[in-house]
Motif scaffolding. Structure first.
Motif, PDB file in Angstrom:
ATOM      1  N   MET A 325      54.200 -37.981  52.049  1.00 11.98           N
ATOM      2  CA  MET A 325      53.266 -37.767  51.112  1.00 11.98           C
ATOM      3  C   MET A 325      51.986 -36.924  50.947  1.00 11.98           C
ATOM      4  O   MET A 325      50.953 -37.426  50.574  1.00 11.98           O
ATOM      5  N   GLN A 326      52.215 -35.997  51.774  1.00  4.24           N
ATOM      6  CA  GLN A 326      51.055 -34.867  51.743  1.00  4.24           C
ATOM      7  C   GLN A 326      51.103 -33.701  50.838  1.00  4.24           C
ATOM      8  O   GLN A 326      52.435 -33.335  50.945  1.00  4.24           O
ATOM      9  N   GLY A 327      50.412 -33.221  50.376  1.00  4.87           N
ATOM     10  CA  GLY A 327      50.550 -32.019  49.703  1.00  4.87           C
ATOM     11  C   GLY A 327      50.591 -32.606  47.759  1.00  4.87           C
ATOM     12  O   GLY A 327      50.354 -33.694  47.700  1.00  4.87           O
ATOM     13  N   GLY A 328      51.539 -31.831  47.328  1.00  3.99           N
ATOM     14  CA  GLY A 328      51.902 -31.990  46.080  1.00  3.99           C
ATOM     15  C   GLY A 328      50.634 -31.157  45.055  1.00  3.99           C
ATOM     16  O   GLY A 328      49.646 -31.204  45.155  1.00  3.99           O
ATOM     17  N   THR A 329      51.377 -30.842  43.792  1.00 10.92           N
ATOM     18  CA  THR A 329      50.490 -29.938  42.964  1.00 10.92           C
ATOM     19  C   THR A 329      50.382 -30.390  41.541  1.00 10.92           C
ATOM     20  O   THR A 329      49.738 -30.252  40.605  1.00 10.92           O
ATOM     21  N   PHE A 330      51.288 -31.730  41.290  1.00  9.33           N
ATOM     22  CA  PHE A 330      51.225 -32.331  40.093  1.00  9.33           C
ATOM     23  C   PHE A 330      51.799 -33.796  40.187  1.00  9.33           C
ATOM     24  O   PHE A 330      52.717 -33.917  40.959  1.00  9.33           O
ATOM     25  N   THR A 331      51.499 -35.002  39.365  1.00 10.97           N
ATOM     26  CA  THR A 331      51.869 -36.230  39.747  1.00 10.97           C
ATOM     27  C   THR A 331      52.505 -36.753  38.318  1.00 10.97           C
ATOM     28  O   THR A 331      52.035 -36.503  37.208  1.00 10.97           O
ATOM     29  N   ILE A 332      53.610 -37.776  38.353  1.00 10.03           N
ATOM     30  CA  ILE A 332      54.285 -38.427  37.367  1.00 10.03           C
ATOM     31  C   ILE A 332      54.103 -39.706  37.675  1.00 10.03           C
ATOM     32  O   ILE A 332      54.604 -40.176  38.798  1.00 10.03           O
ATOM     33  N   SER A 333      53.488 -40.588  37.009  1.00  6.11           N
ATOM     34  CA  SER A 333      53.691 -42.010  36.976  1.00  6.11           C
ATOM     35  C   SER A 333      54.214 -42.886  35.939  1.00  6.11           C
ATOM     36  O   SER A 333      53.819 -42.594  34.681  1.00  6.11           O
ATOM     37  N   ASN A 334      55.164 -43.696  36.403  1.00  3.65           N
ATOM     38  CA  ASN A 334      55.762 -44.160  35.331  1.00  3.65           C
ATOM     39  C   ASN A 334      55.474 -45.702  35.423  1.00  3.65           C
ATOM     40  O   ASN A 334      55.912 -46.637  35.755  1.00  3.65           O
ATOM     41  N   GLY A 335      54.608 -46.066  34.113  1.00  2.00           N
ATOM     42  CA  GLY A 335      54.081 -47.279  34.096  1.00  2.00           C
ATOM     43  C   GLY A 335      55.067 -48.129  33.209  1.00  2.00           C
ATOM     44  O   GLY A 335      54.983 -49.242  33.079  1.00  2.00           O
ATOM     45  N   GLY A 336      56.176 -47.530  32.745  1.00  2.00           N
ATOM     46  CA  GLY A 336      56.969 -47.940  31.822  1.00  2.00           C
ATOM     47  C   GLY A 336      57.959 -49.116  32.322  1.00  2.00           C
ATOM     48  O   GLY A 336      58.426 -50.122  31.757  1.00  2.00           O
ATOM     49  N   VAL A 337      58.293 -48.886  33.446  1.00  3.28           N
ATOM     50  CA  VAL A 337      58.947 -49.645  34.354  1.00  3.28           C
ATOM     51  C   VAL A 337      58.335 -51.031  34.361  1.00  3.28           C
ATOM     52  O   VAL A 337      59.021 -52.255  34.675  1.00  3.28           O
ATOM     53  N   PHE A 338      57.163 -51.203  34.149  1.00  4.65           N
ATOM     54  CA  PHE A 338      56.403 -52.486  34.358  1.00  4.65           C
ATOM     55  C   PHE A 338      56.042 -52.989  32.848  1.00  4.65           C
ATOM     56  O   PHE A 338      55.490 -53.959  32.823  1.00  4.65           O
ATOM     57  N   GLY A 339      56.361 -52.261  32.008  1.00  2.66           N
ATOM     58  CA  GLY A 339      56.306 -52.440  30.468  1.00  2.66           C
ATOM     59  C   GLY A 339      55.069 -52.148  29.940  1.00  2.66           C
ATOM     60  O   GLY A 339      54.594 -52.607  28.949  1.00  2.66           O
ATOM     61  N   SER A 340      54.131 -50.994  30.460  1.00  7.18           N
ATOM     62  CA  SER A 340      52.945 -50.760  30.088  1.00  7.18           C
ATOM     63  C   SER A 340      53.455 -49.825  28.486  1.00  7.18           C
ATOM     64  O   SER A 340      54.247 -49.106  28.385  1.00  7.18           O
ATOM     65  N   LEU A 341      52.581 -50.024  27.602  1.00  5.89           N
ATOM     66  CA  LEU A 341      52.721 -49.252  26.316  1.00  5.89           C
ATOM     67  C   LEU A 341      52.010 -48.228  26.513  1.00  5.89           C
ATOM     68  O   LEU A 341      52.523 -46.766  25.901  1.00  5.89           O
ATOM     69  N   MET A 342      50.582 -48.130  27.021  1.00  2.89           N
ATOM     70  CA  MET A 342      49.918 -46.855  26.999  1.00  2.89           C
ATOM     71  C   MET A 342      48.726 -47.155  28.223  1.00  2.89           C
ATOM     72  O   MET A 342      48.388 -48.142  28.381  1.00  2.89           O
ATOM     73  N   SER A 343      48.420 -46.109  28.681  1.00  2.00           N
ATOM     74  CA  SER A 343      47.584 -46.074  29.879  1.00  2.00           C
ATOM     75  C   SER A 343      46.763 -44.751  30.297  1.00  2.00           C
ATOM     76  O   SER A 343      47.418 -43.796  29.479  1.00  2.00           O
ATOM     77  N   THR A 344      45.613 -44.531  30.733  1.00  2.00           N
ATOM     78  CA  THR A 344      45.187 -43.529  31.202  1.00  2.00           C
ATOM     79  C   THR A 344      45.320 -43.171  32.744  1.00  2.00           C
ATOM     80  O   THR A 344      44.343 -43.798  33.322  1.00  2.00           O
ATOM     81  N   PRO A 345      46.252 -42.527  33.221  1.00  2.00           N
ATOM     82  CA  PRO A 345      46.427 -42.289  34.615  1.00  2.00           C
ATOM     83  C   PRO A 345      45.280 -41.658  35.283  1.00  2.00           C
ATOM     84  O   PRO A 345      44.556 -40.808  34.528  1.00  2.00           O
ATOM     85  N   ILE A 346      45.076 -41.658  36.649  1.00  2.00           N
ATOM     86  CA  ILE A 346      43.983 -41.302  37.380  1.00  2.00           C
ATOM     87  C   ILE A 346      44.343 -39.997  38.118  1.00  2.00           C
ATOM     88  O   ILE A 346      45.383 -40.426  38.848  1.00  2.00           O
ATOM     89  N   ILE A 347      43.932 -39.095  37.904  1.00  2.00           N
ATOM     90  CA  ILE A 347      44.641 -37.751  38.924  1.00  2.00           C
ATOM     91  C   ILE A 347      44.343 -38.024  40.419  1.00  2.00           C
ATOM     92  O   ILE A 347      43.517 -38.785  40.646  1.00  2.00           O
ATOM     93  N   ASN A 348      45.059 -37.328  40.942  1.00  2.00           N
ATOM     94  CA  ASN A 348      45.213 -37.496  42.576  1.00  2.00           C
ATOM     95  C   ASN A 348      44.731 -36.062  43.200  1.00  2.00           C
ATOM     96  O   ASN A 348      45.348 -35.157  43.293  1.00  2.00           O
ATOM     97  N   PRO A 349      43.462 -36.056  43.393  1.00  2.00           N
ATOM     98  CA  PRO A 349      42.768 -34.901  43.843  1.00  2.00           C
ATOM     99  C   PRO A 349      43.417 -34.276  45.271  1.00  2.00           C
ATOM    100  O   PRO A 349      43.910 -35.237  46.272  1.00  2.00           O
ATOM    101  N   PRO A 350      43.628 -33.091  45.347  1.00  2.00           N
ATOM    102  CA  PRO A 350      42.795 -32.152  44.578  1.00  2.00           C
ATOM    103  C   PRO A 350      43.677 -31.456  43.221  1.00  2.00           C
ATOM    104  O   PRO A 350      43.333 -30.594  42.896  1.00  2.00           O
ATOM    105  N   GLN A 351      44.784 -32.342  43.093  1.00  2.00           N
ATOM    106  CA  GLN A 351      45.504 -31.809  41.714  1.00  2.00           C
ATOM    107  C   GLN A 351      44.496 -32.095  40.396  1.00  2.00           C
ATOM    108  O   GLN A 351      43.567 -32.818  40.681  1.00  2.00           O
ATOM    109  N   SER A 352      45.066 -31.317  39.625  1.00  2.00           N
ATOM    110  CA  SER A 352      44.565 -31.211  38.493  1.00  2.00           C
ATOM    111  C   SER A 352      45.019 -31.942  37.105  1.00  2.00           C
ATOM    112  O   SER A 352      44.566 -31.988  36.184  1.00  2.00           O
ATOM    113  N   GLY A 353      46.214 -32.653  37.270  1.00  2.00           N
ATOM    114  CA  GLY A 353      46.889 -33.311  36.174  1.00  2.00           C
ATOM    115  C   GLY A 353      47.880 -34.386  36.685  1.00  2.00           C
ATOM    116  O   GLY A 353      48.243 -34.245  37.820  1.00  2.00           O
TER     117      GLY A 353
END
Length: 414
Positions: A325-353
């Motif tokens: 769970m260390q490092g990473g250059t980008f993140t994908i979060s799937n809120g759809g599995v919980f039924g989310s229609l729309m959200s504004t995810p928060i970036i995981n520093p020091p990543q930029s997106g």
């Protein structure tokens, strides 16, 4: 023999005693878990270094301990393991006294009350954490483990099926009889993982100039491809063909056109990566964790699906490693599995997106001048505006949309 806190991973020097799995006087086997620790990222268990009997515990639950600290002592050896056997007959003595006890009817509930905690303690620690997280009544869930014990799979399946009952939900009558008693409060100490999540999310808001842009994608082509090849894919690779591999490949492909999304700010410099290490957010009993799928740009669909499936299973079992769970250059979060229609995810520093996926639902859209029903999904890209301009963010989302609506692009690298 001393039981010490082992190395917990890079940059992790301390942990919190989450739960003692054994008590003083208990016999333990070699490599049997005796305590569960909470670190900043995962829950880990410390195993007995040898078979024997626990003779002392140096810390209580909730205490903070450092790597290398002695947390318990163990009397090793087969002779020591026989000590609890000698203690076992002791409870047999009160048995005769239990015979006259049934006479008063009021005495009957007492054994039930004492039996409940012992039955609960028999549940595995990681499963208890999951039950407590969702405030569930374990009696409402059927166990499929050894001796009908609950497993994490049982709890998660009951949550998904809606059969798991929340504690107190089955007792509305007493609440009606004494409504004043319903106004209660409970204070629960935040787990170390939850404290870290809270701190990092707030740091992200305070540090990055975060902005979110949205788009939607027609999932018809992806769903058709998945339905057409899922059986052959599973037969050949031993794993189901999911949507996540399409999104990982699309994000990696789009990053070639918009490299700033896969970069980070370090001081007054921009660090660009020629690799795409994507964090895939998965749910664990202690909260959301983000294991890293390294070199995702070079992996096949099957490799991506196999690795994500493994992450998900080990996250539910509390067996993810710190380094995963260390490092990473980008993140994908799937809120759809919980039924989310729309959200504004928060970036995981020091990543930029970070890309947010949402649920797929049939909606009317216009295609070639005709109103048709299509399976649509909203996509959200949150990004650090200090590094990524609006034009680049929109371009990145459009590239993902194009690749998903025409998956052939993922194969021919277009």
């Amino acid at each position: 023999m001393d039981v010490v806190i082992p190395a917990l991973g890079e940059s992790v020097t301390e942990a919190t005693i989450g739960q003692w799995l054994k008590k003083v006087g208990d016999a333990v086997k070699a490599d049997e878990p005796i305590v569960s620790l909470e670190t900043d990222k995962v829950a880990v268990e410390v195993n007995a270094p040898a078979a024997g009997v626990l003779t002392s515990l140096a810390f209580k639950e909730g205490d903070t301990v450092t790597v290398g600290a002695v947390i318990a002592t163990l009397e090793a050896g087969a002779a020591a393991a026989a000590v609890p056997a000698a203690l076992a007959p002791a409870p047999a003595a009160p048995a005769p006294a239990a015979a006259p006890a049934p006479a008063p009817a009021a005495a009957a509930p007492a054994p039930v009350a004492s039996a409940a905690p012992s039955a609960y303690e028999a549940i595995a620690p990681a499963v208890r954490v999951l039950i407590e997280t969702y405030n569930l009544d374990p009696a409402s869930i059927s166990g499929t483990g050894k001796d009908s014990r609950l497993t994490k799979g049982d709890v998660l399946a009951a949550i998904e099926a809606g059969t798991a009952k929340v504690k107190g939900a089955a007792a509305p009558a007493p609440a009606a009889a004494a409504p004043a008693a319903a106004r209660t409060e409970e204070r629960v100490r935040m787990t170390r993982l939850r404290q870290t999540i809270a701190r990092r999310l707030k740091e992200a808001q305070n540090t990055a100039a975060m902005l979110t842009t949205f788009n939607d994608v027609d999932m018809t082509a992806v769903m058709d491809a998945r339905n057409r090849y899922k059986d052959a894919f599973e037969k050949k690779h031993g794993v189901r063909l999911g949507f996540m591999s399409f999104f990982v490949k699309a994000c990696a492909l789009a990053a070639k056109d918009v490299p700033s999304v896969n970069a980070r700010i370090e001081g007054d410099e921009i660090v660009f990566h020629n690799y795409f290490d994507v964090g895939v957010a998965v749910s664990s009993p202690g909260g959301l964790v983000v294991p890293i799928l390294k070199d995702a740009n070079a992996k096949s669909f099957a490799e991506i699906e196999l690795e994500i499936a493994d992450f998900g299973k080990r996250a539910r079992d509390g067996k993810l490693k710190m380094e995963e769970m260390q490092g990473g250059t980008f993140t994908i979060s799937n809120g759809g599995v919980f039924g989310s229609l729309m959200s504004t995810p928060i970036i995981n520093p020091p990543q930029s997106g970070v890309l947010g996926m949402h649920r797929i639902e049939d909606r009317p859209v216009v295609v070639k001048g005709q109103i048709v029903i299509r399976p649509m999904m909203y996509l959200a890209l949150s990004y650090d505006h200090r590094l990524i301009d609006g034009r680049e963010a929109v371009t990145y989302l459009v590239r993902i949309k194009e690749a998903l609506e025409d998956p052939t692009r993922l194969v021919i690298d277009l």
